[in-house]
Design an enzyme around this catalytic site. Sequence first.
Site, short mmCIF file in Angstrom:
data_model
loop_
_atom_site.label_atom_id
_atom_site.label_comp_id
_atom_site.label_asym_id
_atom_site.label_seq_id
_atom_site.Cartn_x
_atom_site.Cartn_y
_atom_site.Cartn_z
N ARG A 1 9.07 7.63 6.30
CA ARG A 1 8.69 8.98 6.76
C ARG A 1 9.27 9.29 8.14
O ARG A 1 9.62 10.44 8.43
CB ARG A 1 7.16 9.11 6.75
CG ARG A 1 6.61 9.15 5.31
CD ARG A 1 5.10 8.93 5.24
NE ARG A 1 4.39 9.91 6.03
CZ ARG A 1 3.07 9.87 6.25
NH1 ARG A 1 2.35 8.88 5.73
NH2 ARG A 1 2.49 10.79 6.98
N ARG B 1 0.84 -1.20 0.00
CA ARG B 1 0.00 0.00 0.00
C ARG B 1 0.88 1.25 0.00
O ARG B 1 1.97 1.25 0.54
CB ARG B 1 -0.85 0.04 1.27
CG ARG B 1 -1.70 -1.19 1.44
CD ARG B 1 -2.48 -1.11 2.73
NE ARG B 1 -3.15 -2.38 2.98
CZ ARG B 1 -3.98 -2.60 3.99
NH1 ARG B 1 -4.23 -1.63 4.86
NH2 ARG B 1 -4.55 -3.76 4.14
N ASP C 1 0.20 5.32 1.25
CA ASP C 1 -0.80 6.11 1.97
C ASP C 1 -1.34 7.24 1.11
O ASP C 1 -0.76 7.59 0.08
CB ASP C 1 -0.17 6.71 3.24
CG ASP C 1 -0.04 5.67 4.34
OD1 ASP C 1 -0.75 4.65 4.30
OD2 ASP C 1 0.79 5.89 5.25
#
Lengths: 264, 264
Positions: free
Chosen positions: A213, A62, A64
């Site tokens: 991140r 995935r 985001d």
Amino acid sequence: MNSTEHAAARSPGRCIKLTVAYDGTNYQGWQRQATGPTIQSALEAAINCIAQDDVHVSGSGRTDSGVHAWGQVASFHTKSKMPADVFRKALNATLPHDIVVRHACDVPITFRPINDAISKRYRYVLQPGRINDPFSLKHAWFVKRILDVPSMQAAAQALIGEHDFATFQSTGSPRQSTVRTMLDATVTVHDADERAKIFIEVEATGFLYNMVRIIAGTLVDIGQGRRTADSMAEIIASCDRSQAGMTAPAHGLYLLQVHYPPHH
Amino acid sequence: MNSTEHAAARSPGRCIKLTVAYDGTNYQGWQRQATGPTIQSALEAAINCIAQDDVHVSGSGRTDSGVHAWGQVASFHTKSKMPADVFRKALNATLPHDIVVRHACDVPITFRPINDAISKRYRYVLQPGRINDPFSLKHAWFVKRILDVPSMQAAAQALIGEHDFATFQSTGSPRQSTVRTMLDATVTVHDADERAKIFIEVEATGFLYNMVRIIAGTLVDIGQGRRTADSMAEIIASCDRSQAGMTAPAHGLYLLQVHYPPHH
């Protein structure tokens, strides 16, 4: 239709692997959602429109909401006889312009984008400076202070190798193992345009949730002098999320490449 | 209020010069329009909101719908006592995020951005390749064929110097004189990112309507081998719009810099 007929109707046929670039700005991430557009649903809609089928698209993982990709990998099974590159052209003519299929090819029917990946490479884009750049609002993290790139680059070296990366995992997202192997980690300046950008690139056998991140947030702390480059080794060893920096915003992140063994 | 009082109420006070960057995607160009948002109206609305005034903003020239700027220059008269750099910060806090005031300073009250400019520099951004780039849809002209950059660079040299540039003026837009002096013209490759871009940069004492976009269209013809590099001199000398290439689309064009004499 009984269950045998249903299975026959959905027999896999062949497997097509796609390499997909997308600007994630207008999507709620990769994964199909009940509300709002996603990359997965847009691909499925386009494939089903072309192949008059009801396919499911699998991704390598995935991304985001707001995260971009240059080389996301996805695959689907179809009974269509259309050559893969013709499928690519038809998809690009059907998809919204902010999703582009860069490459399409036939792969063994057993191909699984998420399980077969041997490594992934991400880029996090920073834009340091005094004044916002109207051209990078959704494509780089604007950082007001000047960044000490050599310190960031030195700190990034400590990430390389096999480590328990639990420090860089968002809380509430436990995995069985938080050990991963970081194959490459670089911090470089790119100033072809009016405004220099800093690229943090990391390549690993796998990533924990929000790992890139949180690494980016920690490296920015180091670049701004709030932590030393030497502190990175201790931050990793702590296995404690609270020792790392903030989770950098989604819109600076790009999934660059997903690597597979040569036979894929 | 009689006309004397009115003039006094609108006495110029001081003149502030702004250097403005904008992403032109969501605007109908620079110039105030009855319908739709423009850069000029957005700046005027922000200034009037801050200074509680009714100012008029002058620009160094119009940019068309979809054209971008890194260094548009604008000015306005105000009686506000706010220091220019504080005005800049207040403007950036008030303006939409796709318009950024990069610099603000006091200049003589006689300053006129359009009349006092001694030269302007524009960039036209091309993206050659087989497949669209989702990150440059509104910021570069996607050109399917590979471009021969050395030929384009050689052709660009013919533009330098004083010429009658009537060839590169959209029909129906006559100016008193179509003679301008081209100070610089370069074609360079920039490939910091995944996808190489080609920058055409031109700097001249002035430009005719659509001149940069018609030059870009002509250079692309040369880069694609439809014309030779040598043909540029004849194309210029013809003073005939039909001898030049197409007008390249607006979204590849950037107003980079406007130059003024040192006392401004």
